[in-house]
Design a protein around this motif. Structure first.
Motif, PDB file in Angstrom:
ATOM      1  N   ARG A 128      -2.654  -9.269  -1.889  1.00 32.79           N
ATOM      2  CA  ARG A 128      -1.727  -8.892  -2.965  1.00 32.79           C
ATOM      3  C   ARG A 128      -2.478  -8.151  -4.073  1.00 32.79           C
ATOM      4  N   ARG A 129      -3.671  -8.650  -4.376  1.00 30.63           N
ATOM      5  CA  ARG A 129      -4.508  -8.035  -5.405  1.00 30.63           C
ATOM      6  C   ARG A 129      -4.855  -6.583  -5.018  1.00 30.63           C
ATOM      7  N   VAL A 130      -5.209  -6.384  -3.742  1.00 34.61           N
ATOM      8  CA  VAL A 130      -5.559  -5.034  -3.269  1.00 34.61           C
ATOM      9  C   VAL A 130      -4.346  -4.096  -3.410  1.00 34.61           C
ATOM     10  N   ALA A 131      -3.173  -4.606  -3.072  1.00 37.19           N
ATOM     11  CA  ALA A 131      -1.959  -3.787  -3.201  1.00 37.19           C
ATOM     12  C   ALA A 131      -1.708  -3.427  -4.665  1.00 37.19           C
ATOM     13  N   GLU A 132      -1.952  -4.403  -5.566  1.00 37.48           N
ATOM     14  CA  GLU A 132      -1.757  -4.130  -6.997  1.00 37.48           C
ATOM     15  C   GLU A 132      -2.757  -3.092  -7.497  1.00 37.48           C
ATOM     16  N   GLN A 133      -4.001  -3.189  -7.015  1.00 42.43           N
ATOM     17  CA  GLN A 133      -5.018  -2.191  -7.410  1.00 42.43           C
ATOM     18  C   GLN A 133      -4.608  -0.802  -6.924  1.00 42.43           C
ATOM     19  N   ALA A 134      -4.064  -0.736  -5.716  1.00 42.25           N
ATOM     20  CA  ALA A 134      -3.623   0.564  -5.188  1.00 42.25           C
ATOM     21  C   ALA A 134      -2.509   1.127  -6.068  1.00 42.25           C
ATOM     22  N   ARG A 135      -1.641   0.237  -6.518  1.00 43.22           N
ATOM     23  CA  ARG A 135      -0.536   0.686  -7.371  1.00 43.22           C
ATOM     24  C   ARG A 135      -1.044   1.201  -8.723  1.00 43.22           C
ATOM     25  N   GLU A 136      -2.131   0.610  -9.210  1.00 44.70           N
ATOM     26  CA  GLU A 136      -2.724   1.114 -10.460  1.00 44.70           C
ATOM     27  C   GLU A 136      -3.354   2.487 -10.250  1.00 44.70           C
ATOM     28  N   LYS A 137      -4.006   2.664  -9.089  1.00 43.11           N
ATOM     29  CA  LYS A 137      -4.674   3.947  -8.812  1.00 43.11           C
ATOM     30  C   LYS A 137      -3.664   5.037  -8.460  1.00 43.11           C
ATOM     31  N   TRP A 138      -2.584   4.651  -7.773  1.00 47.68           N
ATOM     32  CA  TRP A 138      -1.560   5.616  -7.364  1.00 47.68           C
ATOM     33  C   TRP A 138      -0.208   5.126  -7.899  1.00 47.68           C
ATOM     34  N   PRO A 139       0.048   5.390  -9.181  1.00 47.22           N
ATOM     35  CA  PRO A 139       1.266   4.827  -9.808  1.00 47.22           C
ATOM     36  C   PRO A 139       2.550   5.324  -9.131  1.00 47.22           C
ATOM     37  N   MET A 140       2.442   6.400  -8.361  1.00 46.23           N
ATOM     38  CA  MET A 140       3.641   6.926  -7.698  1.00 46.23           C
ATOM     39  C   MET A 140       3.973   6.171  -6.401  1.00 46.23           C
ATOM     40  N   LEU A 141       3.132   5.211  -6.019  1.00 47.74           N
ATOM     41  CA  LEU A 141       3.388   4.451  -4.793  1.00 47.74           C
ATOM     42  C   LEU A 141       4.808   3.866  -4.819  1.00 47.74           C
ATOM     43  N   CYS A 142       5.539   4.085  -3.738  1.00 43.18           N
ATOM     44  CA  CYS A 142       6.902   3.530  -3.690  1.00 43.18           C
ATOM     45  C   CYS A 142       6.867   2.104  -3.143  1.00 43.18           C
ATOM     46  N   GLN A 143       6.410   1.950  -1.888  1.00 39.66           N
ATOM     47  CA  GLN A 143       6.385   0.630  -1.246  1.00 39.66           C
ATOM     48  C   GLN A 143       5.035   0.427  -0.568  1.00 39.66           C
ATOM     49  N   VAL A 144       4.639  -0.841  -0.469  1.00 39.63           N
ATOM     50  CA  VAL A 144       3.380  -1.192   0.192  1.00 39.63           C
ATOM     51  C   VAL A 144       3.630  -2.381   1.111  1.00 39.63           C
ATOM     52  N   ALA A 145       3.065  -2.316   2.308  1.00 40.95           N
ATOM     53  CA  ALA A 145       3.103  -3.470   3.212  1.00 40.95           C
ATOM     54  C   ALA A 145       1.702  -3.695   3.787  1.00 40.95           C
ATOM     55  N   ILE A 146       1.285  -4.953   3.789  1.00 38.90           N
ATOM     56  CA  ILE A 146       0.010  -5.328   4.413  1.00 38.90           C
ATOM     57  C   ILE A 146       0.270  -6.590   5.238  1.00 38.90           C
ATOM     58  N   ILE A 147       0.086  -6.488   6.541  1.00 34.85           N
ATOM     59  CA  ILE A 147       0.298  -7.650   7.414  1.00 34.85           C
ATOM     60  C   ILE A 147      -0.976  -7.843   8.233  1.00 34.85           C
ATOM     61  N   HIS A 148      -1.547  -9.041   8.176  1.00 33.17           N
ATOM     62  CA  HIS A 148      -2.769  -9.322   8.934  1.00 33.17           C
ATOM     63  C   HIS A 148      -2.519 -10.497   9.873  1.00 33.17           C
ATOM     64  N   ARG A 149      -3.046 -10.385  11.078  1.00 26.96           N
ATOM     65  CA  ARG A 149      -2.950 -11.482  12.052  1.00 26.96           C
ATOM     66  C   ARG A 149      -4.068 -12.475  11.833  1.00 26.96           C
ATOM     67  N   LYS A 150      -3.863 -13.690  12.311  1.00 30.09           N
ATOM     68  CA  LYS A 150      -4.955 -14.643  12.462  1.00 30.09           C
ATOM     69  C   LYS A 150      -4.772 -15.351  13.802  1.00 30.09           C
ATOM     70  N   GLY A 151      -5.778 -16.105  14.189  1.00 24.76           N
ATOM     71  CA  GLY A 151      -5.707 -16.794  15.472  1.00 24.76           C
ATOM     72  C   GLY A 151      -6.302 -15.957  16.589  1.00 24.76           C
ATOM     73  N   ARG A 152      -5.918 -16.289  17.829  1.00 24.53           N
ATOM     74  CA  ARG A 152      -6.515 -15.622  18.995  1.00 24.53           C
ATOM     75  C   ARG A 152      -5.793 -14.323  19.323  1.00 24.53           C
ATOM     76  N   LEU A 153      -6.556 -13.234  19.449  1.00 23.47           N
ATOM     77  CA  LEU A 153      -5.976 -11.938  19.803  1.00 23.47           C
ATOM     78  C   LEU A 153      -6.637 -11.400  21.067  1.00 23.47           C
ATOM     79  N   GLU A 154      -5.826 -10.742  21.888  1.00 26.93           N
ATOM     80  CA  GLU A 154      -6.328 -10.158  23.140  1.00 26.93           C
ATOM     81  C   GLU A 154      -6.553  -8.665  22.938  1.00 26.93           C
ATOM     82  N   ILE A 155      -7.262  -8.049  23.879  1.00 28.03           N
ATOM     83  CA  ILE A 155      -7.532  -6.614  23.813  1.00 28.03           C
ATOM     84  C   ILE A 155      -6.205  -5.846  23.660  1.00 28.03           C
ATOM     85  N   GLY A 156      -6.180  -4.913  22.712  1.00 25.01           N
ATOM     86  CA  GLY A 156      -4.983  -4.102  22.493  1.00 25.01           C
ATOM     87  C   GLY A 156      -4.011  -4.681  21.487  1.00 25.01           C
ATOM     88  N   ASP A 157      -4.177  -5.953  21.140  1.00 25.83           N
ATOM     89  CA  ASP A 157      -3.264  -6.553  20.149  1.00 25.83           C
ATOM     90  C   ASP A 157      -3.451  -5.892  18.782  1.00 25.83           C
TER      91      ASP A 157
END
Lengths: 80, 138
Positions: free
Chosen positions: B60-89
């Motif tokens: 969330r902090r990184v998204a807020e920093q991006a918004r400060e650097k690029w005030p024209m940003l309309c929308q931001v999404a950041i989704i990260h996985r956790k747990g076990r991932l297979e090749i190509g996931d």
């Protein structure tokens, strides 16, 4: 005071537990905690770096810890 | 802001939909996927561990920093996985929308580069003959 330290990734493997409880003097600094952990778990010295987080923020080395702080050891991150 | 850490597969189309904006002329997406080799060794899977509360807070902090650097940003999404991932996931998706394309490229790159530096998530590469916590040792 008693400090509870959450451990993740390789730090968890080095310590052998996901949480560590330490007895520490009042107002112990982050730098002192790092020194104590390095002495107690020498394998931590081989890491590229490690940081301490307090209440979800990276803590500066001169921050004085409090008993109810949520403390975590942060080994080199590798997300993304 | 659509900021999540999840142990479920990421629906990339849903992430893209979440940054749609009538003021945006550009949507830029970064998708990080699991590669089958690393420094010459064959990777069979990855295990991601996260310090959940801090990871979400820092994303969330990184998204807020991006918004400060690029005030024209309309929308931001950041989704990260956790747990076990297979090749190509899909391990991470960053999507931003901006009025014009140059800002969308710059903001998206800033966000993924900063995530890799500050968000407390750890990747363990599993090989056929062992495993390594990535970046742990020099």
């Amino acid at each position: 005071m008693k400090l509870k330290i959450a451990l993740f990734g390789i730090a968890k493997e080095i310590v052998g537990s996901s949480q560590l409880e330490l007895e520490a003097p009042e107002r112990q600094s982050v730098a002192d905690l790092i020194a104590q952990l390095r002495a107690q778990y020498p394998a931590l010295n081989a890491l590229t770096s490690f940081a301490v987080a307090v209440n979800s923020e990276y803590a500066p080395e001169d921050y004085c810890l409090r008993e109810n702080d949520e403390i975590a050891l942060i080994p080199p991150v590798s997300g993304g | 802001m659509n900021i999540h850490l999840t142990d479920q597969p990421i629906d990339v189309a849903a992430v893209l939909a979440s940054v749609q904006d009538e003021g945006a002329g550009a949507v830029n997406t970064f998708i990080g996927t699991v590669r089958n080799q690393s420094t010459g060794r064959r990777v069979v899977r990855l295990d991601y561990e996260a310090y959940d509360a801090m990871a979400v807070h820092q994303m969330r902090r990184v998204a807020e920093q991006a918004r400060e650097k690029w005030p024209m940003l309309c929308q931001v999404a950041i989704i990260h996985r956790k747990g076990r991932l297979e090749i190509g996931d899909v391990a991470v998706v960053v999507a931003v929308s901006t009025p014009h394309r140059a800002d969308s490229f710059a903001a998206c790159q800033y966000i993924i580069d900063t995530i890799k530096q500050v968000v407390p998530i750890w990747k363990k590469e599993e090989y056929e003959d062992g495993s390594v916590w990535v970046a742990a040792h020099p």
